[in-house]
Each structure stands twice: as structure tokens, then as C-alpha cells.
Design an enzyme around this catalytic site. Structure first.
Site, PDB file in Angstrom:
ATOM      1  N   GLY A 138      -0.707   1.325   9.530  1.00 36.91           N
ATOM      2  CA  GLY A 138       0.043   1.061  10.756  1.00 36.91           C
ATOM      3  C   GLY A 138      -0.780   0.608  11.948  1.00 36.91           C
ATOM      4  O   GLY A 138      -0.327   0.684  13.089  1.00 36.91           O
TER       5      GLY A 138
ATOM      6  N   SER B 135       0.830  -1.210   0.000  1.00 37.72           N
ATOM      7  CA  SER B 135       0.000   0.000   0.000  1.00 37.72           C
ATOM      8  C   SER B 135       0.861   1.255   0.000  1.00 37.72           C
ATOM      9  O   SER B 135       1.716   1.438   0.873  1.00 37.72           O
ATOM     10  CB  SER B 135      -0.905   0.015   1.227  1.00 37.72           C
TER      11      SER B 135
ATOM     12  N   MET C 203      -9.055   7.943  -0.161  1.00 37.45           N
ATOM     13  CA  MET C 203      -9.906   8.285   0.997  1.00 37.45           C
ATOM     14  C   MET C 203     -10.458   9.693   0.825  1.00 37.45           C
ATOM     15  O   MET C 203      -9.759  10.590   0.363  1.00 37.45           O
ATOM     16  CB  MET C 203      -9.075   8.232   2.284  1.00 37.45           C
TER      17      MET C 203
ATOM     18  N   ASP D 234      -4.799   3.518  -1.883  1.00 34.74           N
ATOM     19  CA  ASP D 234      -5.864   3.804  -0.920  1.00 34.74           C
ATOM     20  C   ASP D 234      -6.427   5.201  -1.139  1.00 34.74           C
ATOM     21  O   ASP D 234      -5.804   6.196  -0.768  1.00 34.74           O
ATOM     22  CB  ASP D 234      -5.319   3.674   0.502  1.00 34.74           C
TER      23      ASP D 234
ATOM     24  N   GLY E 165      -8.911   3.772   7.120  1.00 33.52           N
ATOM     25  CA  GLY E 165      -8.639   5.194   7.353  1.00 33.52           C
ATOM     26  C   GLY E 165      -7.179   5.481   7.626  1.00 33.52           C
ATOM     27  O   GLY E 165      -6.693   6.556   7.296  1.00 33.52           O
ATOM     28  N   PHE E 166      -6.497   4.530   8.210  1.00 30.15           N
ATOM     29  CA  PHE E 166      -5.108   4.781   8.609  1.00 30.15           C
ATOM     30  C   PHE E 166      -4.252   3.538   8.406  1.00 30.15           C
ATOM     31  O   PHE E 166      -4.736   2.420   8.570  1.00 30.15           O
ATOM     32  CB  PHE E 166      -5.046   5.201  10.083  1.00 30.15           C
TER      33      PHE E 166
ATOM     34  N   GLY F 135       1.236  -2.243   4.046  1.00 29.20           N
ATOM     35  CA  GLY F 135       1.805  -0.912   3.910  1.00 29.20           C
ATOM     36  C   GLY F 135       3.063  -0.758   4.729  1.00 29.20           C
ATOM     37  O   GLY F 135       4.193  -0.875   4.214  1.00 29.20           O
TER      38      GLY F 135
ATOM     39  N   MET G 297     -12.120   4.187  -0.618  1.00 26.59           N
ATOM     40  CA  MET G 297     -12.767   4.399   0.681  1.00 26.59           C
ATOM     41  C   MET G 297     -13.457   5.747   0.612  1.00 26.59           C
ATOM     42  O   MET G 297     -13.049   6.720   1.261  1.00 26.59           O
ATOM     43  CB  MET G 297     -11.711   4.336   1.798  1.00 26.59           C
TER      44      MET G 297
ATOM     45  N   ASP H  74      -6.550  -6.789   4.051  1.00 25.36           N
ATOM     46  CA  ASP H  74      -5.936  -5.458   4.080  1.00 25.36           C
ATOM     47  C   ASP H  74      -5.944  -4.875   5.488  1.00 25.36           C
ATOM     48  O   ASP H  74      -7.006  -4.620   6.050  1.00 25.36           O
ATOM     49  CB  ASP H  74      -6.723  -4.545   3.117  1.00 25.36           C
ATOM     50  N   GLY H  75      -4.742  -4.667   6.027  1.00 26.17           N
ATOM     51  CA  GLY H  75      -4.607  -3.979   7.305  1.00 26.17           C
ATOM     52  C   GLY H  75      -3.851  -4.789   8.342  1.00 26.17           C
ATOM     53  O   GLY H  75      -4.268  -5.876   8.709  1.00 26.17           O
ATOM     54  N   GLY H  76      -2.701  -4.272   8.748  1.00 28.01           N
ATOM     55  CA  GLY H  76      -1.941  -4.912   9.819  1.00 28.01           C
ATOM     56  C   GLY H  76      -1.307  -6.233   9.441  1.00 28.01           C
ATOM     57  O   GLY H  76      -0.980  -7.041  10.317  1.00 28.01           O
TER      58      GLY H  76
ATOM     59  N   MET I 246     -11.318  -6.200   5.219  1.00 29.94           N
ATOM     60  CA  MET I 246     -10.495  -5.278   6.008  1.00 29.94           C
ATOM     61  C   MET I 246     -10.168  -5.942   7.343  1.00 29.94           C
ATOM     62  O   MET I 246     -11.059  -6.443   8.023  1.00 29.94           O
ATOM     63  CB  MET I 246     -11.266  -3.974   6.296  1.00 29.94           C
TER      64      MET I 246
ATOM     65  N   HIS J 168      -1.205  -1.205  -4.309  1.00 36.00           N
ATOM     66  CA  HIS J 168      -2.475  -0.932  -3.642  1.00 36.00           C
ATOM     67  C   HIS J 168      -2.601   0.563  -3.389  1.00 36.00           C
ATOM     68  O   HIS J 168      -1.772   1.155  -2.708  1.00 36.00           O
ATOM     69  CB  HIS J 168      -2.537  -1.724  -2.334  1.00 36.00           C
TER      70      HIS J 168
ATOM     71  N   HIS K 266      -8.390   0.917  -4.108  1.00 42.12           N
ATOM     72  CA  HIS K 266      -9.306   0.685  -2.985  1.00 42.12           C
ATOM     73  C   HIS K 266      -9.994   1.998  -2.662  1.00 42.12           C
ATOM     74  O   HIS K 266      -9.390   2.894  -2.074  1.00 42.12           O
ATOM     75  CB  HIS K 266      -8.467   0.164  -1.793  1.00 42.12           C
TER      76      HIS K 266
END
Ligand code: DX5
Ligand code: ZN
Length: 215
Positions: free
Chosen positions: A145, A8, A37, A35, A142-143, A197, A68, A175-177, A137, A33, A66
Site C-alpha cells: 500500500g 501479491s 519477510m 512476500d 516491508g509493507f 497487491g 525479503m 513491485d510496489g505501488g 522494487m 506473488h 520474493h
């Protein structure tokens, strides 16, 4: 099963995305990827279709966009024209999800549906014949990390079962973490496309981090 890694850009240097995509080519990423937003569907704002167009001119890598953003149907054609390969919309952001997926296909792109961590996979039931990719997700969008939410693993395996039952070839993206430490868990649960990311752009050796997640 081949695993695709989609780093990302949210974790890259915003002032140097041209370098970020050429780094991703060197590091052997499969997709980029992106993002998007809008500050309404999610509390953060990033970039829009002009950025996708600029990236398209710099790389042949698959652009995994993606969205959002609220009511994404308003912008599907513009992101398609800009050069997105995959356009993923949030089920929660669409009043008429089925119609938006048709719009993405009419624009000649792969259509993805994203689900927030609290959204049930049941919303997919009547669009399984319209999706090319399902994005679960594993953090609240939104963020970058943030910490991986473990209940995503159960959802991934339920969605993997739905994909199997559909008999269609549908990618399952998470997606995420996601990091080299938990990539094996999401793959075991059924994911075949991993967004990451901070664990890529923040790594000492990003190429090794990408290779480690693919294994
Ligand atoms: C979150 C984004 C993710 C995020 C992933 O809203 O959709 O793509 O940037 O970043 P990490 O891997 O840092 O969680
Ligand atoms: Zn994302």
C-alpha cells in the site's frame, strides 16, 4: 510482448489464503506473488516455507516467491522443496549473490534478483548470465500500500537495456505501488511482469483491475 500479472498475497486476507489463490485463478492472474519477510532484512514479518507448501497444494498458478530475508541462501532448498517456481533474493541480503543464484538453479527453480529502490543496477553486471528474473522494487520493501517511487522508471529502462544486451531471456518484474493508473508507464519502461497487491485485492472488480494492468 506478453505481460504477466502477479498479485501479491500481502494484500489478501491472511486468514483465508486458500480462498485468495482460488480467487486469483478466477480473476486470471498469471502468478501468485508471495512476500516472505523475516523482521530483520525488512521491519515486517509475514510467513515462511510452510505457507508456500500449503499454497502449492491449492493451486497450479506459478508461485513467485520474493524472499525479503537476511542471508537467503540458508533457505533456498527449503523453499524449492515447498514448491516455489521462482525464488527471488535481494542483492543487498546476499554476501555471495552468485553462489545463491547457483543454489537456486541447482534446486531446479528460476532464479530472481531483487533490488531496493536505492540499489544501483550495476550490482547485476556480473550475474546477468545467472538470472532468470530481475525485480526492481518501486517502494521500500516491508509493507504493502505504499506510493510508487518515480525514479524506478529510469532504473527499469536501464535494466531493460542490460537484458537486451545480454541476449538472454530474463523477466523484468516491478513491485510496489503499481496500479491500473501507472501500469502503462512501467510497461513502457520495459517491465513485463507486474506485482500488485492493494490495487488488486482492494479493487471493487479485481478481475478488471488485472485485465487493465495487462493492457
Ligand atoms: C513490499 C512487497 C510488495 C507489496 C506490493 O515489500 O514486496 O510485493 O506487497 O503491494 P502494493 O501493490 O500494495 O504496493
Ligand atoms: Zn514483493
Amino acid at each position: 510482448m506478453s505481460i504477466r500479472i502477479a498479485p501479491s498475497l500481502l494484500a489478501a486476507d491472511f486468514a483465508d489464503y486458500g480462498k485468495a489463490v482460488s480467487d486469483l485463478e478466477k480473476w486470471k492472474a498469471d502468478s501468485v506473488h508471495c512476500d516472505v519477510m523475516d523482521g530483520i532484512f525488512v521491519p515486517n514479518i509475514t510467513f515462511g516455507q510452510p505457507m508456500i507448501k500449503a499454497l502449492r497444494e491449492r493451486t497450479e498458478l506459478e508461485l513467485d516467491v520474493h524472499l525479503m530475508i537476511a542471508d537467503p541462501g540458508r533457505y533456498v532448498e527449503e523453499f524449492a522443496l515447498a514448491g516455489a517456481d521462482i525464488i527471488t533474493v535481494h542483492a543487498e541480503a546476499c554476501g555471495h549473490l552468485h553462489r545463491v543464484l547457483q543454489q537456486i538453479h541447482s534446486a531446479g527453480k528460476l532464479a530472481g534478483v531483487a533490488l531496493n529502490p536505492s540499489t544501483s543496477e550495476k550490482v547485476l553486471e556480473y550475474v546477468m548470465d545467472q538470472v532468470d528474473l530481475i525485480l526492481c522494487m518501486s517502494v521500500n520493501p516491508g509493507f504493502g500500500g505504499q506510493k510508487f517511487i518515480p525514479s524506478t522508471l529510469g532504473k527499469l529502462s536501464r535494466v531493460a537495456d542490460m537484458i537486451k544486451a545480454s541476449g538472454r531471456s530474463i523477466r523484468l518484474e516491478v513491485d510496489g505501488g503499481v496500479t491500473p493508473n501507472n501500469a502503462a508507464d512501467v510497461i513502457a519502461a520495459g517491465a513485463d511482469m507486474i506485482v500488485s497487491g492493494s490495487a488488486v485485492f482492494g479493487a471493487k472488480d479485481p478481475a478488471a483491475a488485472i485485465a487493465a494492468m495487462r493492457k
